[in-house]
Design a protein around this motif. Structure first.
Motif, PDB file in Angstrom:
ATOM      1  N   GLY A   1       0.778  -1.236   0.000  1.00  0.00           N
ATOM      2  CA  GLY A   1       0.000   0.000   0.000  1.00  0.00           C
ATOM      3  C   GLY A   1       0.806   1.280   0.000  1.00  0.00           C
ATOM      4  N   ILE A   2       2.105   1.188   0.311  1.00  0.00           N
ATOM      5  CA  ILE A   2       2.903   2.414   0.401  1.00  0.00           C
ATOM      6  C   ILE A   2       4.195   2.251  -0.388  1.00  0.00           C
ATOM      7  N   GLY A   3       4.541   3.287  -1.138  1.00  0.00           N
ATOM      8  CA  GLY A   3       5.792   3.272  -1.886  1.00  0.00           C
ATOM      9  C   GLY A   3       5.786   4.332  -2.956  1.00  0.00           C
ATOM     10  N   THR A   4       6.979   4.840  -3.289  1.00  0.00           N
ATOM     11  CA  THR A   4       7.064   5.833  -4.363  1.00  0.00           C
ATOM     12  C   THR A   4       8.178   5.436  -5.319  1.00  0.00           C
ATOM     13  N   ILE A   5       8.007   5.861  -6.577  1.00  0.00           N
ATOM     14  CA  ILE A   5       8.999   5.560  -7.602  1.00  0.00           C
ATOM     15  C   ILE A   5      10.282   6.344  -7.325  1.00  0.00           C
ATOM     16  N   TYR A   6      10.138   7.655  -7.049  1.00  0.00           N
ATOM     17  CA  TYR A   6      11.358   8.438  -6.830  1.00  0.00           C
ATOM     18  C   TYR A   6      12.117   7.941  -5.611  1.00  0.00           C
ATOM     19  N   GLY A   7      11.390   7.439  -4.614  1.00  0.00           N
ATOM     20  CA  GLY A   7      12.053   6.863  -3.442  1.00  0.00           C
ATOM     21  C   GLY A   7      12.938   5.693  -3.837  1.00  0.00           C
ATOM     22  N   ALA A   8      12.405   4.829  -4.714  1.00  0.00           N
ATOM     23  CA  ALA A   8      13.159   3.649  -5.130  1.00  0.00           C
ATOM     24  C   ALA A   8      14.417   4.055  -5.896  1.00  0.00           C
ATOM     25  N   ILE A   9      14.292   5.082  -6.748  1.00  0.00           N
ATOM     26  CA  ILE A   9      15.464   5.557  -7.521  1.00  0.00           C
ATOM     27  C   ILE A   9      16.526   6.073  -6.546  1.00  0.00           C
ATOM     28  N   LEU A  10      16.063   6.856  -5.585  1.00  0.00           N
ATOM     29  CA  LEU A  10      16.984   7.401  -4.587  1.00  0.00           C
ATOM     30  C   LEU A  10      17.608   6.262  -3.782  1.00  0.00           C
ATOM     31  N   GLY A  11      16.805   5.249  -3.466  1.00  0.00           N
ATOM     32  CA  GLY A  11      17.314   4.081  -2.754  1.00  0.00           C
ATOM     33  C   GLY A  11      18.415   3.399  -3.551  1.00  0.00           C
ATOM     34  N   ALA A  12      18.193   3.258  -4.862  1.00  0.00           N
ATOM     35  CA  ALA A  12      19.205   2.627  -5.718  1.00  0.00           C
ATOM     36  C   ALA A  12      20.483   3.463  -5.731  1.00  0.00           C
ATOM     37  N   LEU A  13      20.322   4.787  -5.803  1.00  0.00           N
ATOM     38  CA  LEU A  13      21.487   5.691  -5.808  1.00  0.00           C
ATOM     39  C   LEU A  13      22.269   5.571  -4.501  1.00  0.00           C
ATOM     40  N   ILE A  14      21.539   5.532  -3.392  1.00  0.00           N
ATOM     41  CA  ILE A  14      22.201   5.450  -2.088  1.00  0.00           C
ATOM     42  C   ILE A  14      23.007   4.157  -1.992  1.00  0.00           C
ATOM     43  N   MET A  15      22.382   3.030  -2.422  1.00  0.00           N
ATOM     44  CA  MET A  15      23.086   1.749  -2.366  1.00  0.00           C
ATOM     45  C   MET A  15      24.352   1.770  -3.216  1.00  0.00           C
TER      46      MET A  15
ATOM     47  N   ASP B   1      37.360  -3.616   2.135  1.00  0.00           N
ATOM     48  CA  ASP B   1      37.344  -4.943   1.514  1.00  0.00           C
ATOM     49  C   ASP B   1      35.931  -5.327   1.083  1.00  0.00           C
ATOM     50  N   ALA B   2      35.831  -6.118   0.015  1.00  0.00           N
ATOM     51  CA  ALA B   2      34.531  -6.499  -0.540  1.00  0.00           C
ATOM     52  C   ALA B   2      33.597  -7.138   0.492  1.00  0.00           C
ATOM     53  N   PRO B   3      34.061  -8.084   1.301  1.00  0.00           N
ATOM     54  CA  PRO B   3      33.117  -8.659   2.269  1.00  0.00           C
ATOM     55  C   PRO B   3      32.587  -7.613   3.246  1.00  0.00           C
ATOM     56  N   LEU B   4      33.455  -6.705   3.662  1.00  0.00           N
ATOM     57  CA  LEU B   4      32.999  -5.650   4.568  1.00  0.00           C
ATOM     58  C   LEU B   4      31.974  -4.756   3.882  1.00  0.00           C
ATOM     59  N   GLN B   5      32.172  -4.477   2.605  1.00  0.00           N
ATOM     60  CA  GLN B   5      31.206  -3.645   1.860  1.00  0.00           C
ATOM     61  C   GLN B   5      29.816  -4.248   1.947  1.00  0.00           C
ATOM     62  N   ASN B   6      29.734  -5.554   1.672  1.00  0.00           N
ATOM     63  CA  ASN B   6      28.427  -6.203   1.676  1.00  0.00           C
ATOM     64  C   ASN B   6      27.818  -6.208   3.072  1.00  0.00           C
ATOM     65  N   MET B   7      28.683  -6.351   4.085  1.00  0.00           N
ATOM     66  CA  MET B   7      28.162  -6.327   5.451  1.00  0.00           C
ATOM     67  C   MET B   7      27.558  -4.964   5.762  1.00  0.00           C
ATOM     68  N   VAL B   8      28.231  -3.910   5.335  1.00  0.00           N
ATOM     69  CA  VAL B   8      27.715  -2.559   5.585  1.00  0.00           C
ATOM     70  C   VAL B   8      26.388  -2.346   4.855  1.00  0.00           C
ATOM     71  N   VAL B   9      26.350  -2.758   3.578  1.00  0.00           N
ATOM     72  CA  VAL B   9      25.111  -2.563   2.812  1.00  0.00           C
ATOM     73  C   VAL B   9      23.949  -3.298   3.486  1.00  0.00           C
ATOM     74  N   GLY B  10      24.219  -4.524   3.953  1.00  0.00           N
ATOM     75  CA  GLY B  10      23.176  -5.286   4.644  1.00  0.00           C
ATOM     76  C   GLY B  10      22.683  -4.569   5.884  1.00  0.00           C
ATOM     77  N   ALA B  11      23.632  -4.047   6.665  1.00  0.00           N
ATOM     78  CA  ALA B  11      23.253  -3.350   7.890  1.00  0.00           C
ATOM     79  C   ALA B  11      22.460  -2.089   7.579  1.00  0.00           C
ATOM     80  N   VAL B  12      22.877  -1.371   6.520  1.00  0.00           N
ATOM     81  CA  VAL B  12      22.182  -0.140   6.153  1.00  0.00           C
ATOM     82  C   VAL B  12      20.733  -0.423   5.764  1.00  0.00           C
ATOM     83  N   LEU B  13      20.527  -1.545   5.065  1.00  0.00           N
ATOM     84  CA  LEU B  13      19.169  -1.913   4.654  1.00  0.00           C
ATOM     85  C   LEU B  13      18.262  -2.065   5.881  1.00  0.00           C
ATOM     86  N   VAL B  14      18.753  -2.808   6.863  1.00  0.00           N
ATOM     87  CA  VAL B  14      17.942  -3.040   8.062  1.00  0.00           C
ATOM     88  C   VAL B  14      17.727  -1.724   8.809  1.00  0.00           C
TER      89      VAL B  14
END
Lengths: 250, 431
Positions: free
Chosen positions: B375-389, B402-415
């Motif tokens: 029920g909730i979501g915006t297109i521009y939000g998703a674009i911005l989300g992709a840019l942030i990632m 290091d690559a493994p650390l990068q993925n760990m950070v991205v995972g934490a940021v998502l949560v």
């Protein structure tokens, strides 16, 4: 006798062996309010959902103005000018009042896009008539009070020139003042020649607002009576004991 | 009920954000994005916010961002699509095979024929739409949960792509096809500025038309100064963005090679700007179309209504099953468009193309404020989300994480992003 506006004949529907509605016949005339009474699970809402297109009957027929019709989905019901106010109100909580009012029947601009401004203007007009205190046009309906949500659901049913109105427990969530408003609205719609099925638990509401009452128990029709011919107690005994008034048990 | 129509809205006190009619949530995301960029720029000693890096960041984001717009619709209707990376791979494989083998060998089109890229793309888009719509049928009509259907789809389509290409890298791809990849196809300086001018004009007209419509119905409108501020922000953003992209110039050595290839001598002081890549134009076009669809079309209205209350939408006479097929079909189409961009950017079809994209795409939509409850979501939000990632990932790479650390950070940021969103919604009382 005039042709009834709605004539539901010998309707049956069962879910997994349970006869939710078992050979029930009811009818409704223009400018008449027919109450549907019965316990929870008596089959009132199921019967009415067959008329509004949410369910399809296993057997039986529906006549509107004397013509046999097929109602296979809610769009068919709307095409026959049948509008329903569901007990759950059936509102999309994340959308605003006008999006809900026009859901499935949006006003569009000449480019085929949804015309939100025009819909809001229409919503303001009808709400001004139904509930002048209503001002939350921009908020999602989840931010509204129970009475305000009810008035959105009612506005949706009356906006599109219904001929047949189904009201499933329209007063259940309302305070005394709002209940009075709904009662006045029913009187007004009745005088405009609209036929109304009113599902209610409250015998006083039924005695006050309805012309006739049909009582159901365990999926079967107990009987249909003229409210002027019966007392509250008669109706109660129909609901609880499933007996026609006058037919005293031996 | 004898009251006259009360059309006049009440007089309300509005704070600055309400007066400007701005989305506070969006502002929060933009602020987070700005902090991120400035932070990386400081740490890397000014290497992050250069025209070159911004250019690269933009073209790296396009593929995921395109799919994220479709994922918004899928998640808004309470579904999920785990197969987008695999759909991208299959579409990419079909298009790679089409342009390098099927069209030349079976239809006898010569390699380099101008028909090849267009027939290829059309084929890819049709295939993507069909294999996207099929799970929509399984979900909508046969009631199999989308999680299961698309989990199965992930395995099926990932390996269809493998099977079709025997796991080989397919290339080189058609030169015209490669123009959709980013750096190999750009508008140049003049074209970019013309585009910027048109975009500003369109935005101003949009603001004007909105205001005129509201006035026509007697609704509240922003004060003129507020309209002016909004117009200035939008125009400034467009012009600034185009300014940065045109500031990135083709390196002198590459230019010299281009002139050598044509047997000409490069004039002294000759420069050439890249300007806006075609892939970014494509993303802009898709963003606008999807935003219009979400907020101003019946299709979009029914998507959000279904997300808010599926039963009510059904009772309002809307065929939510067919709606599901359309949403997944649209998702498939967007995956195929992303496949064009992704394979063109790599200049090859590779067997691992799009691997883990499903997670990036879902993360982009969710960081962008799309609620999994529907029920909730915006297109521009998703674009911005992709840019942030993407910024997080390339910023960390630039810093040398290091690559493994990068993925760990991205995972934490998502949560963390979802947590912040939940707290924000609770505080503001929004649904």
């Amino acid at each position: 006798m005039t042709t009834p506006l709605v004539d539901m004949r010998d309707i049956c529907i069962s879910f997994g062996g349970v006869h939710a509605v078992d050979h029930v016949s009811v009818d409704l005339h223009a400018g008449e309010v027919v109450g549907l009474l019965g316990h929870n699970g008596a089959g009132k809402s199921t019967l009415i959902k067959i008329l509004s297109g949410a369910y399809q009957a296993d057997s039986g027929e529906i006549r509107i103005g004397g013509d046999k019709v097929d109602i296979t989905n809610p769009r068919d019901a709307r095409a026959h000018k049948i509008e329903t106010i569901y007990q759950t109100l059936a509102l999309a909580d994340n959308l605003d009042a006008s999006s809900n009012l026009f859901l499935g029947r949006e006003l569009i601009t000449r480019f085929g896009l949804v015309d939100d401004d025009a819909m809001e203007a229409e919503t303001r007009k009808i709400m001004g008539r139904l509930n002048p205190n209503f001002q939350k046009f921009a908020e999602p309906v989840s931010a509204l009070s129970g009475g305000q949500r009810q008035s959105v659901a009612i506005a949706r049913a009356v906006y599109f020139d219904a001929r047949i109105l189904i009201m499933d427990e329209p007063m259940a969530a309302l305070g005394p003042h709002e209940t009075q408003m709904v009662a006045e609205l029913i009187e007004q719609l009745k005088s405009e020649g609209i036929g109304i099925f009113l599902i209610s638990h409250d015998i006083h509401d039924v005695m006050e607002l309805c012309d006739r009452a049909s009582v159901m128990k365990n999926g079967k029709l107990v009987g249909t009576v003229d409210v002027n011919d019966v007392t509250d107690d008669d109706l109660l005994s129909m609901i609880i004991l499933g007996k026609q008034p006058g037919a005293k048990s031996a | 009920m004898a009251h006259p129509d009360t059309d006049l809205p009440p007089v309300r006190n509005r704070n600055l954000f309400q007066t400007l009619d701005l989305d506070v949530r969006l502002l929060g995301m933009i602020a987070a994005f700005a902090v991120l960029c400035i932070g990386f720029d400081l740490v890397t000693g000014g290497r992050f916010l250069t025209p070159r890096n911004i250019f690269n960041l933009t073209i790296q984001t396009v593929s995921v961002a395109i799919m994220a717009t479709g994922m918004v619709f899928v998640i808004v209707t309470r579904h999920i699509d785990l197969s987008v990376g695999a759909l991208l791979a299959t579409s990419s494989a079909v298009m790679a095979m089409a342009q390098t083998q099927w069209l030349p060998n079976m239809l006898g089109l010569e390699l380099g024929s101008p028909l090849i890229p267009w027939i290829t793309i059309a084929t890819g888009l049709i295939v993507g739409t069909l294999i996207g719509a099929f799970p929509g049928y399984l979900v909508g009509y046969l009631m199999i949960p989308a999680f299961i259907v698309t989990l199965g789809g992930l395995l099926v389509w990932r390996n269809v792509a493998w099977y079709m290409t025997s796991g080989r890298t397919i290339g080189p791809l058609d030169t015209a096809f490669l123009k959709f990849g980013g750096i190999n196809g750009t508008l140049g300086a003049t074209g970019s500025w013309i585009f910027a001018a048109l975009a500003v004009a369109a935005a101003l007209y949009g603001l004007y038309a909105t205001r005129r419509n509201k006035l026509k119905h007697g609704f509240w409108v922003k004060p003129m100064w507020a309209e002016g501020v909004i117009a200035a922000i939008i125009s400034g953003t467009i012009l600034g963005f185009v300014g940065i992209l045109t500031a990135y110039e083709v390196p002198a050595r590459k230019l010299a090679r281009m002139f050598e290839a044509k047997d000409e001598v490069m004039p002294e002081g000759f420069t050439l700007s890249y300007g806006i890549p075609y892939s970014v134009l494509l993303l802009i076009f898709i963003t606008i179309t999807m935003t219009l669809m979400a907020s101003k079309s019946r299709f979009g209205r029914y998507i959000f209504a279904t997300g808010g209350n599926p039963e009510a939408t059904e009772l309002a006479g809307i065929n939510t099953r067919w709606l599901t097929v359309k949403i997944f079909g649209l998702m498939g189409l967007l995956c195929a468009i992303s496949a064009v961009v992704a394979s063109a950017r790599l200049t090859n079809h590779t067997n691992d193309i799009g691997t883990l994209d499903e997670l990036r795409v879902i993360a982009a939509a969710v960081i962008g404020g799309t609620a999994l409850a529907g029920g909730i979501g915006t297109i521009y939000g998703a674009i911005l989300g992709a840019l942030i990632m993407q910024s997080l990932q390339s910023g960390m790479a630039m810093v040398g994480v290091d690559a493994p650390l990068q993925n760990m950070v991205v995972g934490a940021v998502l949560v963390l992003a979802v947590l912040v969103d939940i707290v924000y919604r609770k505080k503001t009382g929004a649904a």
